[in-house]
Design a protein around this motif. Structure first.
Motif, PDB file in Angstrom:
ATOM      1  N   LYS A 109       0.822  -1.211   0.000  1.00 23.82           N
ATOM      2  CA  LYS A 109       0.000   0.000   0.000  1.00 23.82           C
ATOM      3  C   LYS A 109       0.857   1.262   0.000  1.00 23.82           C
ATOM      4  O   LYS A 109       0.551   2.242  -0.680  1.00 23.82           O
ATOM      5  CB  LYS A 109      -0.932  -0.013   1.210  1.00 23.82           C
ATOM      6  N   THR A 110       1.943   1.233   0.771  1.00 22.02           N
ATOM      7  CA  THR A 110       2.827   2.406   0.841  1.00 22.02           C
ATOM      8  C   THR A 110       3.427   2.721  -0.512  1.00 22.02           C
ATOM      9  O   THR A 110       3.478   3.893  -0.929  1.00 22.02           O
ATOM     10  CB  THR A 110       3.956   2.151   1.858  1.00 22.02           C
ATOM     11  N   TRP A 111       3.877   1.692  -1.225  1.00 19.17           N
ATOM     12  CA  TRP A 111       4.485   1.903  -2.535  1.00 19.17           C
ATOM     13  C   TRP A 111       3.444   2.338  -3.570  1.00 19.17           C
ATOM     14  O   TRP A 111       3.718   3.205  -4.404  1.00 19.17           O
ATOM     15  CB  TRP A 111       5.186   0.622  -2.989  1.00 19.17           C
ATOM     16  N   TYR A 112       2.269   1.746  -3.505  1.00 18.01           N
ATOM     17  CA  TYR A 112       1.208   2.113  -4.437  1.00 18.01           C
ATOM     18  C   TYR A 112       0.836   3.585  -4.268  1.00 18.01           C
ATOM     19  O   TYR A 112       0.711   4.331  -5.250  1.00 18.01           O
ATOM     20  CB  TYR A 112      -0.012   1.224  -4.201  1.00 18.01           C
ATOM     21  N   THR A 113       0.669   4.019  -3.029  1.00 18.33           N
ATOM     22  CA  THR A 113       0.338   5.419  -2.749  1.00 18.33           C
ATOM     23  C   THR A 113       1.447   6.346  -3.218  1.00 18.33           C
ATOM     24  O   THR A 113       1.191   7.424  -3.768  1.00 18.33           O
ATOM     25  CB  THR A 113       0.097   5.619  -1.239  1.00 18.33           C
ATOM     26  N   THR A 114       2.692   5.920  -3.026  1.00 15.31           N
ATOM     27  CA  THR A 114       3.844   6.716  -3.451  1.00 15.31           C
ATOM     28  C   THR A 114       3.784   7.046  -4.934  1.00 15.31           C
ATOM     29  O   THR A 114       3.892   8.219  -5.331  1.00 15.31           O
ATOM     30  CB  THR A 114       5.153   5.956  -3.149  1.00 15.31           C
ATOM     31  N   PHE A 115       3.603   6.036  -5.776  1.00 14.39           N
ATOM     32  CA  PHE A 115       3.661   6.265  -7.221  1.00 14.39           C
ATOM     33  C   PHE A 115       2.352   6.797  -7.785  1.00 14.39           C
ATOM     34  O   PHE A 115       2.366   7.452  -8.826  1.00 14.39           O
ATOM     35  CB  PHE A 115       4.112   4.994  -7.930  1.00 14.39           C
ATOM     36  N   VAL A 127       5.743  26.644  -7.958  1.00 10.07           N
ATOM     37  CA  VAL A 127       4.535  26.356  -7.183  1.00 10.07           C
ATOM     38  C   VAL A 127       4.218  24.863  -7.152  1.00 10.07           C
ATOM     39  O   VAL A 127       4.704  24.082  -7.971  1.00 10.07           O
ATOM     40  CB  VAL A 127       3.322  27.126  -7.753  1.00 10.07           C
ATOM     41  N   ASN A 128       3.384  24.486  -6.162  1.00  9.25           N
ATOM     42  CA  ASN A 128       2.790  23.144  -6.065  1.00  9.25           C
ATOM     43  C   ASN A 128       3.806  22.010  -5.937  1.00  9.25           C
ATOM     44  O   ASN A 128       3.705  20.999  -6.618  1.00  9.25           O
ATOM     45  CB  ASN A 128       1.871  22.871  -7.262  1.00  9.25           C
ATOM     46  N   TYR A 129       4.760  22.192  -5.042  1.00 11.90           N
ATOM     47  CA  TYR A 129       5.649  21.090  -4.684  1.00 11.90           C
ATOM     48  C   TYR A 129       5.114  20.477  -3.382  1.00 11.90           C
ATOM     49  O   TYR A 129       5.661  20.696  -2.300  1.00 11.90           O
ATOM     50  CB  TYR A 129       7.084  21.587  -4.494  1.00 11.90           C
ATOM     51  N   ASN A 130       4.033  19.739  -3.515  1.00 13.77           N
ATOM     52  CA  ASN A 130       3.340  19.249  -2.327  1.00 13.77           C
ATOM     53  C   ASN A 130       3.575  17.770  -2.044  1.00 13.77           C
ATOM     54  O   ASN A 130       2.920  17.180  -1.190  1.00 13.77           O
ATOM     55  CB  ASN A 130       1.836  19.508  -2.445  1.00 13.77           C
ATOM     56  N   LEU A 131       4.498  17.140  -2.767  1.00 15.42           N
ATOM     57  CA  LEU A 131       4.830  15.747  -2.466  1.00 15.42           C
ATOM     58  C   LEU A 131       5.582  15.668  -1.145  1.00 15.42           C
ATOM     59  O   LEU A 131       6.427  16.521  -0.840  1.00 15.42           O
ATOM     60  CB  LEU A 131       5.701  15.156  -3.572  1.00 15.42           C
ATOM     61  N   ASN A 163       2.854  10.145  -9.891  1.00 13.66           N
ATOM     62  CA  ASN A 163       2.343  10.316 -11.249  1.00 13.66           C
ATOM     63  C   ASN A 163       1.387  11.499 -11.334  1.00 13.66           C
ATOM     64  O   ASN A 163       1.319  12.184 -12.361  1.00 13.66           O
ATOM     65  CB  ASN A 163       1.642   9.042 -11.724  1.00 13.66           C
ATOM     66  N   TYR A 164       0.643  11.740 -10.259  1.00 10.28           N
ATOM     67  CA  TYR A 164      -0.223  12.916 -10.242  1.00 10.28           C
ATOM     68  C   TYR A 164       0.622  14.190 -10.301  1.00 10.28           C
ATOM     69  O   TYR A 164       0.274  15.145 -11.005  1.00 10.28           O
ATOM     70  CB  TYR A 164      -1.092  12.935  -8.990  1.00 10.28           C
ATOM     71  N   PHE A 165       1.743  14.205  -9.590  1.00 10.72           N
ATOM     72  CA  PHE A 165       2.632  15.370  -9.623  1.00 10.72           C
ATOM     73  C   PHE A 165       3.153  15.614 -11.035  1.00 10.72           C
ATOM     74  O   PHE A 165       3.174  16.738 -11.532  1.00 10.72           O
ATOM     75  CB  PHE A 165       3.795  15.170  -8.654  1.00 10.72           C
ATOM     76  N   ARG A 181       0.353  19.787 -17.111  1.00  8.35           N
ATOM     77  CA  ARG A 181      -0.677  20.820 -17.263  1.00  8.35           C
ATOM     78  C   ARG A 181      -0.061  22.214 -17.198  1.00  8.35           C
ATOM     79  O   ARG A 181      -0.515  23.137 -17.884  1.00  8.35           O
ATOM     80  CB  ARG A 181      -1.752  20.641 -16.185  1.00  8.35           C
ATOM     81  N   LEU A 182       0.968  22.385 -16.361  1.00  9.60           N
ATOM     82  CA  LEU A 182       1.669  23.665 -16.324  1.00  9.60           C
ATOM     83  C   LEU A 182       2.373  23.929 -17.650  1.00  9.60           C
ATOM     84  O   LEU A 182       2.430  25.073 -18.122  1.00  9.60           O
ATOM     85  CB  LEU A 182       2.673  23.676 -15.173  1.00  9.60           C
ATOM     86  N   GLY A 183       2.909  22.862 -18.257  1.00  2.00           N
ATOM     87  CA  GLY A 183       3.519  23.007 -19.581  1.00  2.00           C
ATOM     88  C   GLY A 183       2.497  23.419 -20.621  1.00  2.00           C
ATOM     89  O   GLY A 183       2.772  24.269 -21.479  1.00  2.00           O
TER      90      GLY A 183
END
Length: 392
Positions: free
Chosen positions: A142-148, A231-235, A152-154, A160-162
């Motif tokens: 679960k930890t690894w799944y949540t990580t990636f 902006v948006n470095y929320n990882l 990938n969302y980041f 989208r910024l591009g």
């Protein structure tokens, strides 16, 4: 009819640019890959760092790894579509980086054959040599799944910024066309004269050949790019991005990289004489060339940041050593691409260009072809072509 055809051409160009910047990574496959990479798979040579071909060569030739990775995907994919997507992820990486010839059906075969021989991954702690296909406990995975999933969302947010950077220039080049066709009816002659006097016909020395309007547009774009890179470095720290330094350089690297690639179609189109932006925007070729140069500078700075980050990381203990990274095609083609765009900018300095103008034209066009080839080869191994961006 003419307006409609030009608008359609402009929109088609924008759509093609956006479609070329779509993430296709499977976070299920990436989660399995990086969890299993913490074990040894009977590798006789030193394992490389991030995305190393030596690492993939070792794993993709190992039947225990193939059984483990396919079972991990089989256990944690949420749908048939996600399952096939994740298997395809593995097939592409192995075929490209380990010179195999797998297909999705073979991945399913490896999963079926290994399912009767699975052993608990906890029996093989980190760094130990694996001698059987592994199963992974849900509580651990679960930890690894949540990580990636979050990673990938980041990356997709960076894309989208591009797109926003591309949209900025669509607006800049489209608004003059709208004004030319419709807006001029609502502006008085005196207002036009005043605007031309203070913005169009004013070439202050401090603006380096730009009129005030062109300088204002470039300054605003510089601020936009700066903000989009900040902006948006929320990882947060996670199983893959395991310390603050690596988290920062990895996120900044992908942010600058993706925004730079987003700008490539724009500054290339601006550098040619006949392009859809010029037809619709009613801008002069000289103005387009000024924007072409400015965007090229922004691109070079972003690419340089990206290159410096991974060059520095490659030299660290975690990176595995520069010599290992330099063997991979994506790495040395990236170096060539960054060097070439730097040389192109250096040769474009006015005093140099005017001194050997004919030579400048030949070199500029030759370097442009080499740069496209270098970026093609750089992206081919990272699968950032028609199928999208691959980060893992």
């Amino acid at each position: 009819m003419l307006i409609s055809s030009r608008l359609l051409l402009l929109l088609t160009t924008l759509i093609q640019v956006c479609l070329s910047l779509v993430i296709t990574d499977s976070h299920v496959a990436s989660s399995c890959i990086y969890f299993l990479r913490k074990r040894s798979w009977q590798c006789s040579t030193a394992m490389g760092g991030h995305m190393s071909s030596s690492t993939w060569m070792c794993q993709c030739m190992n039947i225990e790894w193939l059984g483990s990775i396919t079972n991990c995907i089989h256990d944690y994919a949420n749908s048939t579509e996600e399952l096939n997507h994740a298997y395809s992820h593995i097939v592409k990486r192995c075929n490209l980086r380990a010179s195999t010839d797998y297909d999705v059906s073979e991945m399913k075969m490896y999963q079926a054959n290994a399912s009767s021989y699975l052993e608990d991954s906890e029996l093989f702690p980190k760094g130990t040599n694996v001698t059987a296909p592994l199963s992974i406990r849900p509580s651990i995975f679960k930890t690894w799944y949540t990580t990636f999933r979050d990673y990938n969302y980041f990356v997709s947010m960076c894309q989208r910024l591009g797109w926003g950077c591309v949209g900025f220039w669509i607006g800049v080049l489209g608004l003059p066309g709208i004004y030319h066709y419709f807006g001029h009816r609502f502006v008085s002659f005196e207002q036009k004269q005043k605007f031309n006097k203070f913005f169009i016909n004013k070439y202050d020395r401090v603006f380096l050949g730009f009129n005030r309007l062109e300088a204002l547009i470039c300054f605003v774009f510089f601020v936009v790019v700066l903000l989009m890179c900040a902006v948006n470095y929320n990882l947060e720290l996670n199983a893959y991005l395991y310390n603050s330094w690596f988290l920062t350089i990895d996120c900044l690297s992908f942010r600058t990289d993706i925004i730079a690639f987003s700008l490539m179609p724009v500054f290339y189109l601006m550098g040619i004489r006949n392009n859809p932006f010029q037809y619709f925007g009613w801008m002069t070729h000289s103005t387009m060339i000024k924007f072409h140069k400015f965007i090229a500078i922004i691109f070079f700075v972003l690419a340089l940041i990206h290159s410096v980050i991974w060059t520095d990381y490659a030299n660290t203990t975690d990176g595995g050593g520069y010599a290992i990274w330099a063997k991979d095609a994506y790495f040395y083609w990236g170096i060539i691409g960054t060097t070439v765009i730097g040389l192109m900018l250096g040769l474009s300095i006015e005093c140099v260009r005017n001194l050997w103008y004919e030579m400048f034209l030949v070199l500029h066009k030759s370097f442009a072809i080499l740069f496209i080839a270098a970026m093609w080869m750089h992206c081919k191994t990272l699968e950032f072509l028609k199928m999208g961006l691959s980060t893992m």
